[in-house]
Design a protein around this motif. Structure first.
Motif, PDB file in Angstrom:
ATOM      1  N   LEU A   1     -10.629  13.490   2.081  1.00  0.00           N
ATOM      2  CA  LEU A   1     -10.671  13.138   3.503  1.00  0.00           C
ATOM      3  C   LEU A   1     -10.616  14.393   4.387  1.00  0.00           C
ATOM      4  O   LEU A   1     -11.346  14.479   5.383  1.00  0.00           O
ATOM      5  CB  LEU A   1      -9.518  12.198   3.854  1.00  0.00           C
TER       6      LEU A   1
ATOM      7  N   LYS B   1     -11.263  14.885   8.291  1.00  0.00           N
ATOM      8  CA  LYS B   1     -10.186  13.987   8.695  1.00  0.00           C
ATOM      9  C   LYS B   1      -8.842  14.725   8.715  1.00  0.00           C
ATOM     10  O   LYS B   1      -8.645  15.709   8.005  1.00  0.00           O
ATOM     11  CB  LYS B   1     -10.081  12.795   7.728  1.00  0.00           C
TER      12      LYS B   1
ATOM     13  N   VAL C   1      -5.017  13.946   7.821  1.00  0.00           N
ATOM     14  CA  VAL C   1      -4.359  12.933   7.001  1.00  0.00           C
ATOM     15  C   VAL C   1      -2.837  13.093   7.004  1.00  0.00           C
ATOM     16  O   VAL C   1      -2.322  14.186   6.768  1.00  0.00           O
ATOM     17  CB  VAL C   1      -4.865  13.010   5.534  1.00  0.00           C
TER      18      VAL C   1
ATOM     19  N   THR D   1      -5.885   9.462  10.014  1.00  0.00           N
ATOM     20  CA  THR D   1      -5.836   8.615   8.818  1.00  0.00           C
ATOM     21  C   THR D   1      -4.411   8.640   8.278  1.00  0.00           C
ATOM     22  O   THR D   1      -3.911   9.696   7.884  1.00  0.00           O
ATOM     23  CB  THR D   1      -6.817   9.114   7.731  1.00  0.00           C
TER      24      THR D   1
ATOM     25  N   TRP E   1     -13.718   5.778  -0.381  1.00  0.00           N
ATOM     26  CA  TRP E   1     -13.792   5.958   1.072  1.00  0.00           C
ATOM     27  C   TRP E   1     -14.985   5.213   1.669  1.00  0.00           C
ATOM     28  O   TRP E   1     -14.904   4.661   2.767  1.00  0.00           O
ATOM     29  CB  TRP E   1     -13.843   7.437   1.426  1.00  0.00           C
TER      30      TRP E   1
END
Length: 360
Positions: free
Chosen positions: A111, A116, A118, A182, A283
């Protein structure tokens, strides 16, 4: 020669004077640091800038059971709330030994590689005897913990039945305000109380192993009904064939369950977190789910249900805490414990007595 004038063979030389065991300058620095604890406003400002240290301090305040920290923690939550709700929340559960930490590290690294941010809220089980926890998730996720775009916060489950730390809900808000888009919530393990996790996330992922009684596990209601995706981990080496067979069995079992309100048909996939295989596909499935639920407005509906659940849970928690902290209740409770043990009064009558006294 008089024996009294003889010199002894044992002689003690003057030693070197030892310094003080506590440095005065160190004490002064520690006291200065303690006096300069950041205010709620300072913590909020730094959290909004993406400061992980401020985030950790705020979470510690929120998790504290001390009454003196409650007001400050509430101020921080209130200040961060307008900047929350801009993430996706994924609950990850599975039996001990399924490889949750290995999967989360591989998934988290993937991710962050696609841009992203996280946050991993890893909940460790607390001992019912010592009440302690190992909190070893940072050690197990040694690569992810070094990632600038990741944040790992291990917490003890305490007395929470759901395998979720007492303040996980508030921690999610703080992480979202800090810019993490996320949120991964790792739970203690599979059990009836996983409902608590399901009620605070947008997507529920169940990790499983091949060859662990797949046919029977597949038709169990409860945990299977809650899962949006079943991932069969450790699909590598000699286990690949068994993983594929398990995937087929789970797919058959899922057809027995009624259609979800989200309109989503739960899926089954395989992966090897150890070898980074199948992680991207996980994902892709999650993205597919979010596209569907945002399009049919189920995502917003689920978030409203989450907020309502949090309200009820917080009321229950505060009532319980206030009840047990009441001085008269504490005194009467000890008396009734002994009476119940000696069969002088039934547990039900003793409970009613305590509640009647509390409500006066």
């Amino acid at each position: 020669m008089n024996s009294s004038h003889k010199k002894s063979a044992l002689k003690e030389n003057d030693g070197i004077e030892q310094p003080d065991s506590i440095s005065a300058s160190s004490v002064e620095q520690i006291q200065k640091f303690r006096r300069k604890q950041p205010t709620a406003e300072e913590l909020i400002a730094n959290i909004l800038k993406g400061d992980k240290t401020a985030l950790s301090r705020a979470i510690t305040l929120v998790e504290s059971t001390s009454e003196k920290h409650l007001e400050k923690a509430n101020d921080i939550i209130k200040g961060c709330l307008p900047y929350a709700n801009q993430s996706i929340r994924i609950g990850i559960t599975g039996v001990p030994g399924v490889g949750k930490s290995t999967f989360i590290e591989a998934f988290g690294k993937y991710l962050t590689s696609i841009g992203k941010k996280v946050a991993v809220l890893a909940v460790d089980p607390s001992s019912s005897i010592s009440h302690g926890s190992i909190l070893g998730d940072k050690t197990r996720m040694e690569e992810l913990v070094k990632d600038e775009n990741a944040y790992i916060r291990p917490s003890a489950s305490g007395e929470s039945l759901g395998g979720v730390a007492r303040k996980t809900r508030e921690t999610i808000i703080l992480c979202e305000a800090c810019g993490f888009d996320t949120i991964l919530i790792e739970t203690v393990g599979v059990g009836q109380s996983e409902t608590a996790v399901h009620s605070m996330v947008d997507f529920f992922l169940l990790l499983n192993l091949a060859g662990a009684g797949d046919e029977l596990q597949g038709i169990k209601r409860g945990i299977m009904e809650m899962a949006d995706l079943i991932v069969i981990n450790k699909a590598d080496g000699d286990n690949v064939k068994r993983a594929r067979l398990a995937k087929t069995e789970y797919n058959r079992a899922l057809h027995l369950f009624p259609i979800k309100n989200s309109g989503w048909s739960p899926k089954v996939t395989t992966c090897s977190a150890l070898h980074n295989e199948g992680i991207a596909e996980v994902w892709e499935t999650i993205t597919e789910y979010f596209n569907l639920t945002k399009e049919n407005h189920y995502f917003e509906q689920k978030r409203k249900e989450q907020n309502q659940y949090w309200l009820i849970e917080t009321i229950n928690e505060q009532l319980k805490q206030h009840f047990y902290n009441h001085p008269e209740v504490q005194k009467l409770l000890e008396e009734n414990k002994k009476a119940v043990q000696n069969n002088e009064i039934s547990p039900f009558a003793a409970a009613q007595l305590l509640l009647n006294m509390y409500h006066k």
